[in-house]
Motif scaffolding. Structure first.
Motif, mmCIF file in Angstrom:
data_model
loop_
_atom_site.group_PDB
_atom_site.id
_atom_site.type_symbol
_atom_site.label_atom_id
_atom_site.label_comp_id
_atom_site.label_asym_id
_atom_site.label_seq_id
_atom_site.Cartn_x
_atom_site.Cartn_y
_atom_site.Cartn_z
ATOM 1 N N LEU A 52 0.900 -1.275 -0.071
ATOM 2 C CA LEU A 52 -0.091 -0.144 0.030
ATOM 3 C C LEU A 52 0.960 1.155 0.022
ATOM 4 N N ILE A 53 2.159 1.255 0.768
ATOM 5 C CA ILE A 53 2.917 2.378 0.613
ATOM 6 C C ILE A 53 3.542 2.645 -0.771
ATOM 7 N N ILE A 54 3.776 1.546 -1.656
ATOM 8 C CA ILE A 54 4.355 1.476 -2.775
ATOM 9 C C ILE A 54 3.056 2.175 -3.827
ATOM 10 N N PHE A 55 1.722 1.632 -3.383
ATOM 11 C CA PHE A 55 0.610 2.236 -4.455
ATOM 12 C C PHE A 55 0.524 3.619 -4.088
ATOM 13 N N SER A 56 0.809 4.025 -3.118
ATOM 14 C CA SER A 56 0.442 5.517 -2.491
ATOM 15 C C SER A 56 1.747 6.358 -3.034
ATOM 16 N N ARG A 57 2.701 5.645 -3.460
ATOM 17 C CA ARG A 57 3.784 6.367 -3.869
ATOM 18 C C ARG A 57 4.210 7.344 -2.948
ATOM 19 N N SER A 58 4.350 7.090 -1.669
ATOM 20 C CA SER A 58 4.768 7.929 -0.426
ATOM 21 C C SER A 58 6.073 7.609 -0.093
ATOM 22 N N THR A 59 7.162 8.722 -0.542
ATOM 23 C CA THR A 59 8.401 8.276 -0.329
ATOM 24 C C THR A 59 9.087 8.289 1.017
ATOM 25 N N THR A 60 8.233 9.425 1.918
ATOM 26 C CA THR A 60 8.720 9.465 3.217
ATOM 27 C C THR A 60 8.529 8.232 3.895
ATOM 28 N N SER A 61 7.427 7.539 3.691
ATOM 29 C CA SER A 61 6.852 6.263 4.356
ATOM 30 C C SER A 61 7.930 5.161 3.729
ATOM 31 N N LEU A 62 8.496 5.080 2.903
ATOM 32 C CA LEU A 62 9.572 3.958 2.489
ATOM 33 C C LEU A 62 10.567 4.357 3.006
ATOM 34 N N ALA A 63 11.217 5.743 3.077
ATOM 35 C CA ALA A 63 12.143 5.998 3.881
ATOM 36 C C ALA A 63 12.237 5.551 5.303
ATOM 37 N N ILE A 64 11.039 5.691 5.878
ATOM 38 C CA ILE A 64 10.810 5.407 7.268
ATOM 39 C C ILE A 64 10.974 3.663 7.568
ATOM 40 N N ILE A 70 8.511 9.273 14.354
ATOM 41 C CA ILE A 70 8.039 10.812 14.741
ATOM 42 C C ILE A 70 8.810 11.875 14.189
ATOM 43 N N VAL A 71 10.281 11.372 14.659
ATOM 44 C CA VAL A 71 11.199 12.642 14.336
ATOM 45 C C VAL A 71 11.262 12.743 12.532
ATOM 46 N N ILE A 72 11.287 11.651 11.842
ATOM 47 C CA ILE A 72 11.434 11.482 10.368
ATOM 48 C C ILE A 72 10.306 12.114 9.783
ATOM 49 N N VAL A 73 9.125 11.844 10.071
ATOM 50 C CA VAL A 73 7.681 12.379 9.752
ATOM 51 C C VAL A 73 7.594 13.737 9.742
ATOM 52 N N ASN A 74 8.224 14.450 10.859
ATOM 53 C CA ASN A 74 7.897 15.628 11.297
ATOM 54 C C ASN A 74 8.956 16.636 10.594
ATOM 55 N N PHE A 75 9.856 16.191 9.819
ATOM 56 C CA PHE A 75 10.831 16.941 8.862
ATOM 57 C C PHE A 75 10.006 17.358 7.694
ATOM 58 N N THR A 76 9.120 16.561 7.366
ATOM 59 C CA THR A 76 8.348 17.121 6.311
ATOM 60 C C THR A 76 6.821 16.891 6.259
ATOM 61 N N GLU A 77 6.264 16.932 7.387
ATOM 62 C CA GLU A 77 4.948 16.918 7.821
ATOM 63 C C GLU A 77 4.705 17.642 9.265
ATOM 64 N N ALA A 78 3.595 18.219 9.296
ATOM 65 C CA ALA A 78 3.325 18.907 10.460
ATOM 66 C C ALA A 78 2.492 18.072 11.247
ATOM 67 N N ARG A 79 2.971 17.100 12.244
ATOM 68 C CA ARG A 79 2.173 16.205 13.009
ATOM 69 C C ARG A 79 2.425 16.126 14.534
ATOM 70 N N LEU A 80 2.897 17.363 14.879
ATOM 71 C CA LEU A 80 3.373 17.443 16.545
ATOM 72 C C LEU A 80 2.280 18.252 17.058
ATOM 73 N N LEU A 81 1.572 17.929 17.908
ATOM 74 C CA LEU A 81 0.599 18.664 18.695
ATOM 75 C C LEU A 81 -0.702 18.976 18.107
ATOM 76 N N THR A 82 -0.976 17.845 17.403
ATOM 77 C CA THR A 82 -2.157 17.737 16.328
ATOM 78 C C THR A 82 -3.061 16.746 16.725
ATOM 79 N N PRO A 83 -4.463 16.581 16.744
ATOM 80 C CA PRO A 83 -4.858 15.353 17.202
ATOM 81 C C PRO A 83 -4.837 14.347 16.029
ATOM 82 N N SER A 84 -3.931 13.659 16.221
ATOM 83 C CA SER A 84 -3.608 12.771 15.158
ATOM 84 C C SER A 84 -2.808 11.355 15.730
#
Length: 421
Positions: free
Chosen positions: A200-212, A368-382
């Motif tokens: 599903l990561i490959i089908f979504s073509r999410s590069t950050t997720s592959l790196a994670i 969490i560190v890697i995701v938040n370099f390119t996405e704003a996911r700190l202190l959000t209801p996520s």
């Protein structure tokens, strides 16, 4: 039905709702409403608050215990609430504050009632169901694959956007990877769901997720080596390894399209650096306490940035958004709490780590560190913030429990020695 069984059922509902499994969303350009209408979200929120109120009533003493043992998380929540006094987008901020409070209560309850291993099973249930539903809806139902020109053909699953699908499947791949390497019962199922999540990561073509995912795989043998060295060397090597892997992941995110033959780099660093420069200049205009929780991007202060970068509704960096919202005061409180959590997770590996599932708290923090370099996911209801707060509080409870056991053993040995003499 006994109390324990009832609580488990209600807990599963909270986890499923938090993971977005109960609100099935088509691709956002097709519809912004979940399957069943917008009232689904409202209904789920009401039920969640009622469940949490019930938990708070029957476990209020334990809730207070967790607050006193990890005051940094509670202090950060207090700073968020206090910052509403100067937020220039109060109505929007209040909507998100309710979600942050709900996440704090869920995390506290999970910490006082379930071990980290038990929590991992809850996560596996929610993420496995999310992966299965995403595969089913994207493959067999219309409206769950993007049709917009810039995203055409990319899967969004049940999460509404390809980035969200990739992000959740990075969590899913990580959970099932560690469980597949750790347990014997249903191991075959863990590997199947791990494979489905990776596809599903490959089908979504999410590069950050592959790196994670690649980062997590590369770290696994590193933890085994850590257990064989002394503590000071462990801390030094882990810190160095973390910095190197983060740098490697950021470089990989910028070039992985070339490696795997995908397209559409909207999760890479491309296009972000100019925005970040503008955001940093705004941070220095109010450095200490920021613009208030969710008080910047819809205010006149952000008008120039929004006009220049029409696609930017946030900084696309969780750390910069935290600085905008709460300033350096809030950022320092978060950073101290994060480092405390990181070293407790590291200490857990060196003291009780036996299987890959014991490494998962450290892996989560790195994710969490890697995701938040390119996405704003700190202190959000996520899901991201729920996992962080839950891990921080759970590690604190586990540390206090182990410390009490050690104290009791020492007291018993002292008493025995006294009587023997």
């Amino acid at each position: 039905m006994n109390t324990r069984t009832r609580e488990i059922i209600l807990t599963i509902f909270l986890i499923l709702a938090s993971a977005g499994v109960l609100t099935i969303k088509p691709a956002q350009e097709i519809s912004m409403s979940p399957l069943g209408g917008d009232k689904i979200d409202t209904l789920l929120n009401i039920i969640s608050y009622l469940i949490l109120f019930y938990f708070l009533l029957i476990h209020w003493k334990k809730f207070l215990y967790v607050i006193t043992k990890n005051p940094l998380q509670f202090l950060l929540l207090g700073i968020v609430l206090f910052s509403l006094l100067w937020s220039e987008d109060l109505s929007n901020a209040l909507n998100y504050v309710r979600g942050i409070i709900r996440i704090y209560l869920i995390a506290t309850y999970l910490a006082i009632r379930y071990t980290l291993k038990e929590q991992m099973r809850f996560m596996a249930l929610a993420l496995g169901l999310g992966a299965s539903l995403s595969l089913f809806f994207s493959r067999f139902m219309g409206g769950y694959i993007h049709v917009a020109p810039e995203l055409a053909g990319m899967w969004s699953g049940i999460y509404g956007h390809k980035n969200e699908l990739g992000y959740m499947m990075a969590w899913s791949t990580g959970v099932f990877l560690h469980l597949g390497l750790s347990i014997n019962r249903y191991r075959w199922l863990m590997w199947i769901l791990c494979g489905v999540s990776l596809c599903l990561i490959i089908f979504s073509r999410s590069t950050t997720s592959l790196a994670i995912v690649l980062t997590m795989v590369l770290l696994l043998p590193f933890y085994n080596f850590l257990k064989k060295t002394n503590y000071k060397l462990q801390v030094m090597m882990m810190s160095l390894g973390l910095m190197l892997l983060i740098c490697f992941s950021l470089v990989l995110m910028s070039h992985i399209e070339t490696l795997v033959g995908t397209s559409g780099k909207d999760l890479t660093l491309n296009g972000r650096s100019d925005l970040w420069a503008g955001v940093i200049s705004k941070v220095w205009e109010r450095p200490w306490f920021g613009y208030g929780y969710y008080g910047f991007w819809n205010s006149p202060n952000a008008s120039n940035l929004r006009a220049t970068y029409e696609w930017a509704s946030n900084s696309h960096n969780g750390f910069l958004d935290l600085l905008l919202d709460l300033g350096f005061f809030g950022f320092i409180v978060f950073a101290v709490g994060f480092m405390r959590c990181f070293f407790m997770a590291l200490s857990r590996i060196t003291s009780i780590g036996k299987k890959p599932e014991d490494y998962w708290p450290v892996q989560m923090l790195i994710l969490i560190v890697i995701v938040n370099f390119t996405e704003a996911r700190l202190l959000t209801p996520s899901w991201n913030w729920l996992m962080y707060v839950t891990t921080a509080l759970s590690l604190t409870v586990e540390y206090q429990r182990n410390r009490q056991v050690s104290t009791d053993k020492l007291t018993l040995i002292t008493v025995q020695n006294t009587f023997s003499n």
